[in-house]
Scaffold this motif. Structure first.
Motif, PDB file in Angstrom:
ATOM      1  N   SER A 284      -2.535  -5.701  -4.766  1.00 51.51           N
ATOM      2  CA  SER A 284      -2.544  -6.975  -4.056  1.00 51.51           C
ATOM      3  C   SER A 284      -1.496  -7.916  -4.613  1.00 51.51           C
TER       4      SER A 284
ATOM      5  N   TYR B 263      -0.997  -2.897   8.300  1.00 56.51           N
ATOM      6  CA  TYR B 263       0.303  -3.076   7.648  1.00 56.51           C
ATOM      7  C   TYR B 263       1.395  -3.257   8.695  1.00 56.51           C
TER       8      TYR B 263
ATOM      9  N   GLY C 247       0.821  -1.201   0.000  1.00 53.17           N
ATOM     10  CA  GLY C 247       0.000   0.000   0.000  1.00 53.17           C
ATOM     11  C   GLY C 247       0.853   1.249   0.000  1.00 53.17           C
TER      12      GLY C 247
ATOM     13  N   SER D 160      -3.243   4.214  -2.293  1.00 50.66           N
ATOM     14  CA  SER D 160      -3.453   3.160  -3.272  1.00 50.66           C
ATOM     15  C   SER D 160      -2.883   1.863  -2.727  1.00 50.66           C
ATOM     16  N   CYS D 161      -3.267   0.759  -3.345  1.00 56.30           N
ATOM     17  CA  CYS D 161      -2.763  -0.539  -2.920  1.00 56.30           C
ATOM     18  C   CYS D 161      -2.785  -1.486  -4.106  1.00 56.30           C
TER      19      CYS D 161
ATOM     20  N   THR E  10      -5.838  -3.638  -7.930  1.00 56.36           N
ATOM     21  CA  THR E  10      -5.436  -2.319  -7.469  1.00 56.36           C
ATOM     22  C   THR E  10      -6.611  -1.547  -6.903  1.00 56.36           C
TER      23      THR E  10
ATOM     24  N   ALA F  92      -4.782   6.447   3.266  1.00 52.06           N
ATOM     25  CA  ALA F  92      -4.497   5.511   2.190  1.00 52.06           C
ATOM     26  C   ALA F  92      -4.569   6.207   0.843  1.00 52.06           C
TER      27      ALA F  92
ATOM     28  N   CYS G 240       5.324   3.695   1.675  1.00 53.19           N
ATOM     29  CA  CYS G 240       4.822   2.398   1.247  1.00 53.19           C
ATOM     30  C   CYS G 240       4.884   1.442   2.437  1.00 53.19           C
TER      31      CYS G 240
ATOM     32  N   GLY H 164      -7.089  -0.591   3.433  1.00 53.84           N
ATOM     33  CA  GLY H 164      -6.909   0.852   3.546  1.00 53.84           C
ATOM     34  C   GLY H 164      -6.663   1.303   4.966  1.00 53.84           C
TER      35      GLY H 164
ATOM     36  N   CYS I 102      -5.121  -6.357  -0.047  1.00 56.86           N
ATOM     37  CA  CYS I 102      -5.071  -4.934   0.258  1.00 56.86           C
ATOM     38  C   CYS I 102      -5.961  -4.569   1.447  1.00 56.86           C
TER      39      CYS I 102
END
Length: 123
Positions: free
Chosen positions: A52, A110, A35, A49-50, A58, A47, A96, A105, A103
């Motif tokens: 997978s 993370y 992400g 973007s991400c 995306t 957030a 990042c 948000g 993914c």
């Protein structure tokens, strides 16, 4: 040791473009969703973007759709964020981060983060 290193930030005029890179070391990106987040002064991390692990799915925040594109090059163990039509409100530190498989948000989902790269959009 798992490590993420962002690069590509800088000063750009409104309407300009930048491409951020997130290089991974100590692990292979094949098993992780990556992400991109950003944090402006005085604001919470949000957030952007991400992408997978499986199928390269995306996701984008609404304000970035059509302007930002996330991609991955597993051979180079690197994730990219192409940012076009930049606006002053895009000014922030961009990070990042990695999590297993899919993914999210949510910042707390993370487990590994880079140190960030500054993006400044100003005339």
């Amino acid at each position: 040791q798992l490590q993420l290193v962002e690069s590509g930030g800088g000063l750009v005029q409104p309407g300009g473009s930048l491409r951020l890179s997130c290089a991974a070391s100590g692990f292979t990106l094949d098993y992780y969703a990556i992400g991109w987040f950003r944090q402006a002064p005085g604001k919470e991390r949000e957030a952007v973007s991400c992408i997978s692990r499986i199928g390269g799915i995306t996701k984008y925040a609404d304000s970035m759709k059509g302007r930002f594109t996330i991609s991955r090059d597993n051979a180079k163990n690197t994730i990219y964020l192409q940012m076009n039509s930049l606006k002053p409100e895009d000014t922030a530190i961009y990070y990042c981060a990695a999590r297993v498989y899919v993914c999210s948000g949510v910042v707390a989902d993370y487990h590994d983060w880079g140190q960030g790269t500054q993006v400044t959009v100003s005339s």
